[in-house]
Design an enzyme around this catalytic site. Structure first.
Site, PDB file in Angstrom:
ATOM      1  N   GLY A  13      48.703  35.744  38.082  1.00 55.25           N
ATOM      2  CA  GLY A  13      48.157  36.686  38.972  1.00 55.25           C
ATOM      3  C   GLY A  13      46.744  37.246  38.215  1.00 55.25           C
ATOM      4  O   GLY A  13      46.110  38.324  38.041  1.00 55.25           O
ATOM      5  N   ASP A  17      44.188  42.700  40.823  1.00 56.69           N
ATOM      6  CA  ASP A  17      43.919  44.034  40.377  1.00 56.69           C
ATOM      7  C   ASP A  17      44.007  44.377  39.024  1.00 56.69           C
ATOM      8  O   ASP A  17      43.462  45.034  38.363  1.00 56.69           O
ATOM      9  CB  ASP A  17      44.281  45.123  41.534  1.00 56.69           C
ATOM     10  CG  ASP A  17      43.822  46.347  41.381  1.00 56.69           C
ATOM     11  OD1 ASP A  17      42.807  46.950  41.310  1.00 56.69           O
ATOM     12  OD2 ASP A  17      44.669  47.350  40.932  1.00 56.69           O
ATOM     13  N   ARG A  47      45.753  31.721  43.201  1.00 56.69           N
ATOM     14  CA  ARG A  47      45.758  30.975  44.090  1.00 56.69           C
ATOM     15  C   ARG A  47      44.247  30.200  44.334  1.00 56.69           C
ATOM     16  O   ARG A  47      43.994  29.239  44.687  1.00 56.69           O
ATOM     17  CB  ARG A  47      46.273  31.278  45.270  1.00 56.69           C
ATOM     18  CG  ARG A  47      47.792  30.973  45.524  1.00 56.69           C
ATOM     19  CD  ARG A  47      48.295  31.542  46.846  1.00 56.69           C
ATOM     20  NE  ARG A  47      47.969  32.698  47.081  1.00 56.69           N
ATOM     21  CZ  ARG A  47      48.413  33.378  47.721  1.00 56.69           C
ATOM     22  NH1 ARG A  47      49.427  32.985  48.790  1.00 56.69           N
ATOM     23  NH2 ARG A  47      48.170  34.642  48.157  1.00 56.69           N
ATOM     24  N   VAL A  87      52.336  29.273  42.474  1.00 57.72           N
ATOM     25  CA  VAL A  87      53.462  29.503  41.824  1.00 57.72           C
ATOM     26  C   VAL A  87      54.701  28.677  42.094  1.00 57.72           C
ATOM     27  O   VAL A  87      55.717  28.528  41.695  1.00 57.72           O
ATOM     28  CB  VAL A  87      53.730  30.937  41.269  1.00 57.72           C
ATOM     29  CG1 VAL A  87      52.709  31.642  40.457  1.00 57.72           C
ATOM     30  CG2 VAL A  87      54.069  31.793  42.514  1.00 57.72           C
ATOM     31  N   LYS A 149      56.270  46.129  36.851  1.00 58.13           N
ATOM     32  CA  LYS A 149      57.281  47.031  37.746  1.00 58.13           C
ATOM     33  C   LYS A 149      56.903  46.398  39.112  1.00 58.13           C
ATOM     34  O   LYS A 149      55.675  46.064  39.376  1.00 58.13           O
ATOM     35  CB  LYS A 149      56.956  48.384  37.401  1.00 58.13           C
ATOM     36  CG  LYS A 149      55.578  48.864  38.064  1.00 58.13           C
ATOM     37  CD  LYS A 149      55.849  50.441  38.118  1.00 58.13           C
ATOM     38  CE  LYS A 149      54.796  51.049  39.064  1.00 58.13           C
ATOM     39  NZ  LYS A 149      55.026  52.357  39.358  1.00 58.13           N
ATOM     40  N   ASP A 178      56.687  49.360  31.123  1.00 56.64           N
ATOM     41  CA  ASP A 178      56.556  50.609  31.935  1.00 56.64           C
ATOM     42  C   ASP A 178      55.505  51.281  31.264  1.00 56.64           C
ATOM     43  O   ASP A 178      55.498  51.827  30.089  1.00 56.64           O
ATOM     44  CB  ASP A 178      57.904  51.546  31.683  1.00 56.64           C
ATOM     45  CG  ASP A 178      57.734  52.795  32.565  1.00 56.64           C
ATOM     46  OD1 ASP A 178      56.692  53.323  32.660  1.00 56.64           O
ATOM     47  OD2 ASP A 178      58.663  53.248  33.067  1.00 56.64           O
ATOM     48  N   HIS A 179      54.251  51.309  32.004  1.00 49.83           N
ATOM     49  CA  HIS A 179      53.125  51.728  31.188  1.00 49.83           C
ATOM     50  C   HIS A 179      53.013  53.240  30.591  1.00 49.83           C
ATOM     51  O   HIS A 179      52.233  53.606  29.845  1.00 49.83           O
ATOM     52  CB  HIS A 179      51.795  51.216  32.074  1.00 49.83           C
ATOM     53  CG  HIS A 179      51.472  52.257  33.296  1.00 49.83           C
ATOM     54  ND1 HIS A 179      52.163  52.128  34.310  1.00 49.83           N
ATOM     55  CD2 HIS A 179      50.726  53.417  33.339  1.00 49.83           C
ATOM     56  CE1 HIS A 179      51.524  53.017  35.133  1.00 49.83           C
ATOM     57  NE2 HIS A 179      51.131  53.887  34.580  1.00 49.83           N
ATOM     58  N   HIS A 241      59.191  55.549  35.215  1.00 52.78           N
ATOM     59  CA  HIS A 241      58.417  56.565  34.349  1.00 52.78           C
ATOM     60  C   HIS A 241      59.313  57.786  34.075  1.00 52.78           C
ATOM     61  O   HIS A 241      59.354  58.311  33.012  1.00 52.78           O
ATOM     62  CB  HIS A 241      57.097  56.834  34.836  1.00 52.78           C
ATOM     63  CG  HIS A 241      56.385  55.996  35.281  1.00 52.78           C
ATOM     64  ND1 HIS A 241      56.485  54.662  34.925  1.00 52.78           N
ATOM     65  CD2 HIS A 241      55.343  55.553  36.611  1.00 52.78           C
ATOM     66  CE1 HIS A 241      55.458  53.795  35.400  1.00 52.78           C
ATOM     67  NE2 HIS A 241      55.148  54.677  36.577  1.00 52.78           N
ATOM     68  N   LYS A 337      52.468  62.622  45.621  1.00 52.23           N
ATOM     69  CA  LYS A 337      51.054  62.395  46.088  1.00 52.23           C
ATOM     70  C   LYS A 337      50.304  63.461  46.472  1.00 52.23           C
ATOM     71  O   LYS A 337      50.959  64.198  47.335  1.00 52.23           O
ATOM     72  CB  LYS A 337      51.007  61.044  46.719  1.00 52.23           C
ATOM     73  CG  LYS A 337      51.543  59.863  45.911  1.00 52.23           C
ATOM     74  CD  LYS A 337      50.747  58.750  46.502  1.00 52.23           C
ATOM     75  CE  LYS A 337      51.598  57.237  45.812  1.00 52.23           C
ATOM     76  NZ  LYS A 337      50.595  57.281  44.224  1.00 52.23           N
ATOM     77  N   LYS A 342      45.557  65.777  39.319  1.00 53.18           N
ATOM     78  CA  LYS A 342      46.521  64.725  38.664  1.00 53.18           C
ATOM     79  C   LYS A 342      46.683  65.362  37.101  1.00 53.18           C
ATOM     80  O   LYS A 342      45.771  65.761  36.405  1.00 53.18           O
ATOM     81  CB  LYS A 342      45.562  63.302  38.473  1.00 53.18           C
ATOM     82  CG  LYS A 342      46.086  62.215  37.570  1.00 53.18           C
ATOM     83  CD  LYS A 342      45.277  61.047  37.772  1.00 53.18           C
ATOM     84  CE  LYS A 342      45.950  60.012  36.805  1.00 53.18           C
ATOM     85  NZ  LYS A 342      47.072  59.683  37.009  1.00 53.18           N
TER      86      LYS A 342
HETATM   87  P1  NAD Z   1      47.246  41.967  43.431  1.00 55.48           P
HETATM   88  O1  NAD Z   1      47.644  41.782  44.911  1.00 55.48           O
HETATM   89  O2  NAD Z   1      45.839  42.553  43.268  1.00 55.48           O
HETATM   90  O3  NAD Z   1      47.087  40.457  42.683  1.00 55.48           O
HETATM   91  C1  NAD Z   1      48.246  39.507  42.835  1.00 55.48           C
HETATM   92  C2  NAD Z   1      47.644  38.251  42.207  1.00 55.48           C
HETATM   93  O4  NAD Z   1      49.030  37.358  42.762  1.00 55.48           O
HETATM   94  C3  NAD Z   1      46.489  37.794  42.659  1.00 55.48           C
HETATM   95  O5  NAD Z   1      46.042  37.116  41.523  1.00 55.48           O
HETATM   96  C4  NAD Z   1      46.857  36.512  43.737  1.00 55.48           C
HETATM   97  O6  NAD Z   1      45.940  35.416  43.870  1.00 55.48           O
HETATM   98  C5  NAD Z   1      48.126  36.029  42.791  1.00 55.48           C
HETATM   99  N1  NAD Z   1      48.909  35.352  43.825  1.00 55.48           N
HETATM  100  C6  NAD Z   1      49.596  35.609  44.903  1.00 55.48           C
HETATM  101  N2  NAD Z   1      50.411  34.515  45.496  1.00 55.48           N
HETATM  102  C7  NAD Z   1      50.216  33.629  44.759  1.00 55.48           C
HETATM  103  C8  NAD Z   1      51.065  32.375  44.663  1.00 55.48           C
HETATM  104  N3  NAD Z   1      51.792  32.257  45.624  1.00 55.48           N
HETATM  105  N4  NAD Z   1      50.582  31.410  43.734  1.00 55.48           N
HETATM  106  C9  NAD Z   1      49.832  31.974  42.718  1.00 55.48           C
HETATM  107  N5  NAD Z   1      49.129  33.085  42.680  1.00 55.48           N
HETATM  108  C10 NAD Z   1      49.363  34.083  43.510  1.00 55.48           C
HETATM  109  O7  NAD Z   1      48.443  42.800  42.579  1.00 55.48           O
HETATM  110  P2  NAD Z   1      48.007  43.672  41.140  1.00 55.48           P
HETATM  111  O8  NAD Z   1      47.920  44.692  42.038  1.00 55.48           O
HETATM  112  O9  NAD Z   1      47.469  43.288  40.547  1.00 55.48           O
HETATM  113  O10 NAD Z   1      49.816  43.765  41.144  1.00 55.48           O
HETATM  114  C11 NAD Z   1      50.324  42.857  40.168  1.00 55.48           C
HETATM  115  C12 NAD Z   1      51.801  43.154  39.803  1.00 55.48           C
HETATM  116  O11 NAD Z   1      51.338  44.294  38.934  1.00 55.48           O
HETATM  117  C13 NAD Z   1      52.516  43.756  40.898  1.00 55.48           C
HETATM  118  O12 NAD Z   1      54.100  43.664  40.229  1.00 55.48           O
HETATM  119  C14 NAD Z   1      52.533  45.367  40.660  1.00 55.48           C
HETATM  120  O13 NAD Z   1      53.706  45.967  41.326  1.00 55.48           O
HETATM  121  C15 NAD Z   1      52.197  45.611  39.171  1.00 55.48           C
HETATM  122  N6  NAD Z   1      51.220  46.676  38.989  1.00 55.48           N
HETATM  123  C16 NAD Z   1      49.928  46.837  39.364  1.00 55.48           C
HETATM  124  C17 NAD Z   1      49.453  47.997  39.021  1.00 55.48           C
HETATM  125  C18 NAD Z   1      48.059  48.107  39.551  1.00 55.48           C
HETATM  126  O14 NAD Z   1      47.257  49.177  38.891  1.00 55.48           O
HETATM  127  N7  NAD Z   1      47.421  47.226  40.104  1.00 55.48           N
HETATM  128  C19 NAD Z   1      49.986  49.078  38.305  1.00 55.48           C
HETATM  129  C20 NAD Z   1      51.455  49.013  37.945  1.00 55.48           C
HETATM  130  C21 NAD Z   1      52.175  47.614  38.361  1.00 55.48           C
END
Ligand code: NAD
Length: 491
Positions: A13, A17, A47, A87, A149, A178-179, A241, A337, A342
């Site tokens: 990933g 984000d 991907r 993946v 998470k 758990d950040h 949390h 929310k 905040k």
């Molecule tokens: P996102 O949707 O921005 O990123 C997902 C990533 O997975 C991308 O890089 C995408 O290309 C990749 N991906 C999706 N399907 C794929 C596949 N089949 N093969 C290979 N790569 C693939 O999601 P995110 O916001 O970065 O969140 C990721 C994880 O972190 C989630 O479990 C989310 O719950 C957790 N999380 C995110 C945040 C946050 O601030 N963004 C905070 C807490 C927890």
């Protein structure tokens, strides 16, 4: 001297984000401090058909708002490699293994690997399976898997996920993030509790009247509505949390400050959570959903939200940890929310002195506040003498501590501290499976009661954007003669 760590990070990933907003800036901070230096490399996989140059540019962009010179940015990003990867495709893991082995040689990483699953939870077990079966796990170094998470959607799905992961990685190598546990003031709870006899001696049902935990957010669901509709505030914030915070506040003193002993006590505390039946949930929990207000639209009018959604965007509850020290101390929790602002704060409210020799008036409560965010610090409210010629009277004094600007600038942000702990193999700030198990057991009892209850047609929305949630959340404390000490809506 800074202890340089040797490791290969494989971030599944890597274009997402989380990776861009949190992981790359955190890795950069570790790099700036010398914890990562010459012997580290990062493979980002996702991907998209990017190449190394494109990926390195993204990494540089993600740290561009930080204090960084062009030379540092270039040197740091040169350790990053991109591998386009699906993946679900077994073949791709073969290419990934070759690149990982090459980088291990190039940077002398001694076989240490951190597999960071920054992807949707549906992929967690398939990645663990392939990493193990396709030979990405080394024999000579450590192999740690970091899992984001949410860990499961309820107790059953969490158990299934855990069983799948444990087929490939033993519990000791699983780091469930758990950040919140990386936040400075959350990490400070054991320090204040167990290194001051003042608090150590008073931390029990005899002296603590109640504890109040508030995690309030000013934002709405933003672009996460798709996930949130299904999760709701209870699963999104309470299961992880808030209950982790409850564990730190109510656990008995660990024998030593080591991950094994800390986790043992946290597990006991979460196991001691009083699980409610449906009547107990009705009596002790409040749920809410925001309507319009403050120039914002109602939750039901947000993108990707069902116009008749019954998802809760607010939860308040009264919970109990039935162990010898904390039995019958109400712990009030609240999260939501589109609240007033905040802020994350924990107020530990002590009982009054048994008798007031200063007259008829009520003494004010002693309160120890952990100010988690926005400005990390602590405050202790005491009663003191009012400066006055005529009368001897009592007024509240606030002892306040906030780390100075210099210390604050050195404070690791949540992910940075946690990534460092993964490198050191310190799992004390990660949730052990048994903690997750008991948290879900509790949360499921609330969720099931709500799911089996018919919500009145006019039940939601029940609070305005910009308020501190529904009136019922205040009534919950008023029933016990208490009130929320954190009330920015009334300031
Ligand atoms: P996102 O949707 O921005 O990123 C997902 C990533 O997975 C991308 O890089 C995408 O290309 C990749 N991906 C999706 N399907 C794929 C596949 N089949 N093969 C290979 N790569 C693939 O999601 P995110 O916001 O970065 O969140 C990721 C994880 O972190 C989630 O479990 C989310 O719950 C957790 N999380 C995110 C945040 C946050 O601030 N963004 C905070 C807490 C927890």
């Amino acid at each position: 001297m800074t202890n340089e760590q040797k490791a290969l990070f494989i971030i599944f990933g890597g274009t997402g984000d989380l990776a861009q907003r949190k992981l790359y800036p955190s890795l950069f901070n570790l790099y700036k401090q010398g914890f990562l230096k010459d012997h580290f490399a990062v493979i980002g996989t996702a991907r998209r058909p990017w190449n190394n140059e494109r990926y390195q540019e993204i990494v540089r962009n993600s740290i561009s708002g930080m204090e960084v010179t062009a030379k540092q940015a270039n040197e740091f990003s040169s350790h990053f490699y991109y591998q386009s990867h699906n993946v679900n495709d077994t073949q791709h893991y073969e290419t990934l293994r070759k690149l990982a082995d090459e980088l291990d040689q190039k940077y002398t990483l001694e076989g240490n690997r951190v597999f960071y699953l920054a992807m949707s939870p549906q992929f967690f077990s398939i990645i663990c399976q392939h990493v193990k079966t396709q030979g990405l796990v080394t024999d000579n170094g450590y192999n740690r898997v970091v899992i984001e998470k949410p860990f499961g959607h309820d107790l059953q799905s969490a158990c299934e996920l855990n069983e799948e992961i444990n087929q490939y990685f033993p519990e000791k190598d699983v780091y469930r993030i758990d950040h919140y546990l990386g936040k400075e003031m959350i990490q400070s709870i054991p320090a204040l509790r167990f290194s001051n006899n003042l608090f150590n001696a008073l931390w029990n049902y005899r002296y603590i009247d109640n504890i109040q935990i508030t995690l309030s957010e000013a934002l709405g669901v933003e672009e996460r509505a798709g996930y949130y509709e299904d999760a709701g505030a209870l699963r999104d914030m309470v299961q992880n949390h808030i209950l982790q915070t409850v564990a730190l506040l109510t656990m008995n003193a660990p024998m030593t400050y080591t991950d094994e002993d800390i986790r043992k006590e946290k597990i006991s505390a979460l196991k001691a959570l009083r699980v409610y039946d449906a009547a107990g949930v009705k009596h002790n929990f409040v749920r809410g959903q925001y309507g319009p207000g403050n120039g914002q639209v109602a939750y039901r009018d947000e993108n990707q939200v069902d116009p008749e959604s019954t998802t809760e965007t607010f939860v308040a509850g009264r919970i109990f940890v039935d162990n010898m020290n904390m039995a019958n101390v109400p712990i009030y929790l609240r999260t939501g929310k589109r609240l007033t602002k905040k802020e994350t704060r924990i107020d530990v409210v002590f009982k009054n002195a048994p008798y007031n020799i200063f007259g008829d008036g009520q003494l004010n409560r002693n309160i120890l506040s952990f100010k988690v965010e926005p400005n990390p610090g602590m405050e202790l409210r005491l009663n003191g003498k009012k400066v006055d010629y005529e009368e001897y009277s009592i007024e509240t004094m606030k002892l306040h501590h906030e780390h100075g600007a210099k210390t604050q600038s050195k404070m690791p942000v949540g992910y940075e501290k946690l990534l460092y702990d993964v490198l050191k193999g310190d799992s004390s700030s990660f949730s052990h499976w048994d903690e997750v198990y008991y948290s879900w057991r509790f949360v499921d009892s609330v969720r099931n009661a709500w799911d089996n209850e018919t919500l009145a047609a006019d039940a939601f929305p029940n609070y305005e954007c910009g308020s501190m949630g529904p009136q019922a959340s205040k009534d919950l404390l008023a029933e016990d003669g208490n009130n929320w000490y954190l009330s920015p809506d009334e300031d």
